[in-house]
Motif scaffolding. Structure first.
Motif, PDB file in Angstrom:
ATOM      1  N   VAL A  54       0.841  -1.206   0.000  1.00 44.51           N
ATOM      2  CA  VAL A  54       0.000   0.000   0.000  1.00 44.51           C
ATOM      3  C   VAL A  54       0.873   1.252   0.000  1.00 44.51           C
ATOM      4  O   VAL A  54       0.603   2.209  -0.742  1.00 44.51           O
ATOM      5  CB  VAL A  54      -0.944   0.003   1.224  1.00 44.51           C
ATOM      6  CG1 VAL A  54      -1.710   1.321   1.304  1.00 44.51           C
ATOM      7  CG2 VAL A  54      -1.921  -1.156   1.134  1.00 44.51           C
ATOM      8  N   PHE A  55       1.927   1.253   0.823  1.00 46.53           N
ATOM      9  CA  PHE A  55       2.813   2.413   0.877  1.00 46.53           C
ATOM     10  C   PHE A  55       3.471   2.663  -0.478  1.00 46.53           C
ATOM     11  O   PHE A  55       3.628   3.815  -0.898  1.00 46.53           O
ATOM     12  CB  PHE A  55       3.884   2.200   1.951  1.00 46.53           C
ATOM     13  CG  PHE A  55       4.853   3.347   2.080  1.00 46.53           C
ATOM     14  CD1 PHE A  55       4.480   4.513   2.731  1.00 46.53           C
ATOM     15  CD2 PHE A  55       6.129   3.269   1.530  1.00 46.53           C
ATOM     16  CE1 PHE A  55       5.356   5.584   2.832  1.00 46.53           C
ATOM     17  CE2 PHE A  55       7.014   4.333   1.634  1.00 46.53           C
ATOM     18  CZ  PHE A  55       6.635   5.487   2.288  1.00 46.53           C
ATOM     19  N   THR A  56       3.848   1.599  -1.179  1.00 50.09           N
ATOM     20  CA  THR A  56       4.452   1.744  -2.507  1.00 50.09           C
ATOM     21  C   THR A  56       3.483   2.406  -3.478  1.00 50.09           C
ATOM     22  O   THR A  56       3.853   3.309  -4.241  1.00 50.09           O
ATOM     23  CB  THR A  56       4.882   0.368  -3.049  1.00 50.09           C
ATOM     24  OG1 THR A  56       5.835  -0.219  -2.153  1.00 50.09           O
ATOM     25  CG2 THR A  56       5.510   0.501  -4.437  1.00 50.09           C
ATOM     26  N   VAL A  57       2.230   1.961  -3.453  1.00 53.92           N
ATOM     27  CA  VAL A  57       1.223   2.547  -4.352  1.00 53.92           C
ATOM     28  C   VAL A  57       0.985   4.011  -4.010  1.00 53.92           C
ATOM     29  O   VAL A  57       0.909   4.866  -4.906  1.00 53.92           O
ATOM     30  CB  VAL A  57      -0.092   1.733  -4.265  1.00 53.92           C
ATOM     31  CG1 VAL A  57      -1.229   2.472  -4.968  1.00 53.92           C
ATOM     32  CG2 VAL A  57       0.094   0.357  -4.881  1.00 53.92           C
ATOM     33  N   VAL A  58       0.856   4.332  -2.726  1.00 51.49           N
ATOM     34  CA  VAL A  58       0.664   5.731  -2.309  1.00 51.49           C
ATOM     35  C   VAL A  58       1.842   6.579  -2.765  1.00 51.49           C
ATOM     36  O   VAL A  58       1.671   7.699  -3.273  1.00 51.49           O
ATOM     37  CB  VAL A  58       0.484   5.817  -0.782  1.00 51.49           C
ATOM     38  CG1 VAL A  58       0.488   7.277  -0.321  1.00 51.49           C
ATOM     39  CG2 VAL A  58      -0.810   5.143  -0.359  1.00 51.49           C
ATOM     40  N   LEU A  59       3.054   6.061  -2.602  1.00 46.73           N
ATOM     41  CA  LEU A  59       4.256   6.792  -3.008  1.00 46.73           C
ATOM     42  C   LEU A  59       4.274   7.043  -4.511  1.00 46.73           C
ATOM     43  O   LEU A  59       4.622   8.142  -4.974  1.00 46.73           O
ATOM     44  CB  LEU A  59       5.498   6.007  -2.589  1.00 46.73           C
ATOM     45  CG  LEU A  59       6.847   6.726  -2.720  1.00 46.73           C
ATOM     46  CD1 LEU A  59       6.910   7.940  -1.799  1.00 46.73           C
ATOM     47  CD2 LEU A  59       7.994   5.763  -2.400  1.00 46.73           C
ATOM     48  N   LEU A  60       3.876   6.050  -5.297  1.00 48.94           N
ATOM     49  CA  LEU A  60       3.847   6.207  -6.759  1.00 48.94           C
ATOM     50  C   LEU A  60       2.824   7.257  -7.179  1.00 48.94           C
ATOM     51  O   LEU A  60       3.084   8.081  -8.065  1.00 48.94           O
ATOM     52  CB  LEU A  60       3.545   4.866  -7.428  1.00 48.94           C
ATOM     53  CG  LEU A  60       4.670   3.834  -7.385  1.00 48.94           C
ATOM     54  CD1 LEU A  60       4.163   2.467  -7.852  1.00 48.94           C
ATOM     55  CD2 LEU A  60       5.852   4.283  -8.255  1.00 48.94           C
ATOM     56  N   PHE A  61       1.647   7.257  -6.541  1.00 49.68           N
ATOM     57  CA  PHE A  61       0.643   8.277  -6.861  1.00 49.68           C
ATOM     58  C   PHE A  61       1.136   9.670  -6.463  1.00 49.68           C
ATOM     59  O   PHE A  61       0.946  10.644  -7.203  1.00 49.68           O
ATOM     60  CB  PHE A  61      -0.680   7.971  -6.158  1.00 49.68           C
ATOM     61  CG  PHE A  61      -1.589   7.079  -6.942  1.00 49.68           C
ATOM     62  CD1 PHE A  61      -2.177   7.515  -8.121  1.00 49.68           C
ATOM     63  CD2 PHE A  61      -1.863   5.789  -6.510  1.00 49.68           C
ATOM     64  CE1 PHE A  61      -3.018   6.694  -8.857  1.00 49.68           C
ATOM     65  CE2 PHE A  61      -2.702   4.956  -7.235  1.00 49.68           C
ATOM     66  CZ  PHE A  61      -3.279   5.400  -8.409  1.00 49.68           C
ATOM     67  N   ALA A  62       1.759   9.768  -5.288  1.00 51.68           N
ATOM     68  CA  ALA A  62       2.279  11.065  -4.845  1.00 51.68           C
ATOM     69  C   ALA A  62       3.333  11.581  -5.817  1.00 51.68           C
ATOM     70  O   ALA A  62       3.359  12.776  -6.148  1.00 51.68           O
ATOM     71  CB  ALA A  62       2.869  10.935  -3.438  1.00 51.68           C
ATOM     72  N   LEU A  63       4.195  10.696  -6.292  1.00 47.20           N
ATOM     73  CA  LEU A  63       5.235  11.091  -7.243  1.00 47.20           C
ATOM     74  C   LEU A  63       4.623  11.546  -8.559  1.00 47.20           C
ATOM     75  O   LEU A  63       5.032  12.574  -9.130  1.00 47.20           O
ATOM     76  CB  LEU A  63       6.183   9.909  -7.478  1.00 47.20           C
ATOM     77  CG  LEU A  63       7.341  10.139  -8.459  1.00 47.20           C
ATOM     78  CD1 LEU A  63       8.235  11.281  -7.990  1.00 47.20           C
ATOM     79  CD2 LEU A  63       8.149   8.853  -8.632  1.00 47.20           C
ATOM     80  N   LEU A  64       3.617  10.822  -9.039  1.00 47.60           N
ATOM     81  CA  LEU A  64       2.977  11.190 -10.308  1.00 47.60           C
ATOM     82  C   LEU A  64       2.309  12.558 -10.206  1.00 47.60           C
ATOM     83  O   LEU A  64       2.448  13.403 -11.105  1.00 47.60           O
ATOM     84  CB  LEU A  64       1.963  10.109 -10.690  1.00 47.60           C
ATOM     85  CG  LEU A  64       1.392  10.150 -12.111  1.00 47.60           C
ATOM     86  CD1 LEU A  64       0.984   8.739 -12.549  1.00 47.60           C
ATOM     87  CD2 LEU A  64       0.179  11.063 -12.214  1.00 47.60           C
ATOM     88  N   VAL A  65       1.583  12.786  -9.115  1.00 42.49           N
ATOM     89  CA  VAL A  65       0.899  14.076  -8.937  1.00 42.49           C
ATOM     90  C   VAL A  65       1.916  15.204  -8.795  1.00 42.49           C
ATOM     91  O   VAL A  65       1.743  16.293  -9.366  1.00 42.49           O
ATOM     92  CB  VAL A  65      -0.034  14.015  -7.708  1.00 42.49           C
ATOM     93  CG1 VAL A  65      -0.598  15.395  -7.391  1.00 42.49           C
ATOM     94  CG2 VAL A  65      -1.170  13.024  -7.949  1.00 42.49           C
TER      95      VAL A  65
END
Length: 410
Positions: A312-323
């Motif tokens: 879950v943390f990996t997915v949140v981090l990827l979304f934060a990076l994309l935004v």
């Protein structure tokens, strides 16, 4: 000209005194010592990672329902194959969209928005729109279904950016700057709520009014809008029995764990079972007909159960990076006096950020249950295609920025 944001101040003056010279000056200041890349690698790899993780998790979350359904022919690969086709289609359309200059997107923005409104009207016509689970949100196109509200998110970002640039001189005025856009969004909201699709309405409102705010709408007008919007959303929830039940189920899902709190309670069980590292890919129990919509709205809960906190943390981090990259690309475009492109990039960032936040909040029990998919990851043809189109436009903004920074033309 009076504007409320510093980065738009002096726009007309610079345009009249040689915008090209200003752009070249900015490009010299921003040009790094190393050779400039053609595209932002962090944006590309974060998006690709989310798409691939989504493909894997859609397969994992849908095996049980695919094998146990006559609709799918009891084929375990049914949703995987369809999701793969949607990804291929979205990628192909994205490659075509990337070839279109932002100037052409700006010219087409009002027409695309009107086409989106027309599709929303067609959905509500009996015999044309398709109804599923009490909601009429789809247009049947042979073997596939089109959900116009997903495309409308792309069109809203383009139209809001074009409107803001055209009305730049009037952004401080409630009557000339804010009211026309509010009237248009209210019309779109009426169509979406007639389906009903409250989640899409919230996201489109966020995109449109977020772009207006970034473009310099009067702060007092925006604050008034925020208060009115909160009151309006509260009334929509309270006056609708099924939305009101969702709020009560969200407040205490265990009080009626087999009724209105069913989805949330099983999503929380999935998160609890996952702990730090998960039970293993493919080993989820909740996806075995316990958690409804496991491969769409509640994909993150299955991911949490199988891959744990780390996943879950990996997915949140990827979304934060994309935004973050979307807003960085938008700021770079604005510094280069490419205001439409910059606002579109930031509008896309708002869309992906807000929708992913709502979906994650629903899965974790932080927000009331709402039928919004996880961008780039959840199963759904229209959503994946719309996401790929948005990413292609975002990459086009980035590519044109880099051409201007080299001293060329967009």
């Amino acid at each position: 000209m009076k504007l409320s944001l510093p980065f738009l101040a002096g726009f007309a003056a610079r345009r009249e005194s040689g915008g090209a010279d200003a752009a070249r000056a900015v490009s010299r200041l921003m040009r790094p010592s190393a050779p400039t890349r053609e595209l932002d690698p962090l944006l590309i790899w974060s998006a690709v990672a989310l798409l691939l993780i989504g493909l894997i998790m859609v397969y994992s979350a849908s095996i049980a329902i695919a094998e146990g359904s006559r609709f799918t022919g009891n084929q375990s690969h049914y949703f995987l194959l369809r999701h793969g086709v949607y990804l291929a289609l979205g990628t192909a359309l994205g490659l075509l969209a990337f070839q279109v200059p932002m100037g052409r997107w700006q010219q087409a923005a009002p027409w695309l928005f009107m086409a989106g409104v027309l599709l929303l009207v067609l959905v509500l016509i009996p015999g044309i729109g398709r109804e599923v689970n009490g909601a009429r949100r789809w247009l049947s196109l042979g073997p596939v279904n089109l959900q116009p509200s997903e495309l409308m998110k792309v069109f809203a970002a383009l139209y809001a950016a074009d409107y803001t640039v055209r009305k730049l001189d009037a952004m401080g005025s409630f009557k000339r700057g804010f009211l026309p856009m509010a009237a248009v969004i209210i019309m779109v909201g009426f169509l979406l709520l007639s389906e009903p699709d409250f989640g899409a309405f919230v996201v489109i409102c966020t995109i449109a009014f977020g772009v207006l705010f970034l473009g310099g709408v009067n702060a007092r007008v925006f604050a008034f809008l925020a208060v009115v919007a909160l009151i309006g959303f509260a009334l929509l929830i309270w006056l609708s029995p099924y939305r009101r039940d969702r709020i009560f189920g969200f407040m205490d899902p265990w009080q009626d764990a087999f009724g209105r709190g069913y989805q949330l309670s099983h999503a929380l069980i999935a998160f609890g079972r996952g702990e730090w590292f998960g039970v293993g890919l493919g080993a989820s129990v909740e996806k075995l007909f316990y958690l409804p919509e496991a491969h769409t709205d509640f994909l993150l809960a299955v991911l949490a159960e199988e891959l744990g906190f780390v996943g879950v943390f990996t997915v949140v981090l990827l979304f934060a990076l994309l935004v973050q990259r979307a807003f960085a690309i938008g700021r770079a475009a604005i510094k280069l006096e490419r205001y439409f492109a910059g606002l579109v990039a930031q509008g896309i960032g708002l869309w992906i950020g807000v929708q992913s936040f709502i979906n994650m909040g629903v899965n974790m029990g932080l927000l009331p249950t709402k039928g919004l998919t996880l961008p780039l990851m959840s199963f759904g043809g229209s959503g994946i295609v719309a996401n790929c189109l948005a990413l292609a436009i975002l990459l086009r903004v980035d590519w044109e920025n880099r051409q201007v920074m080299r001293g060329g033309r967009a």
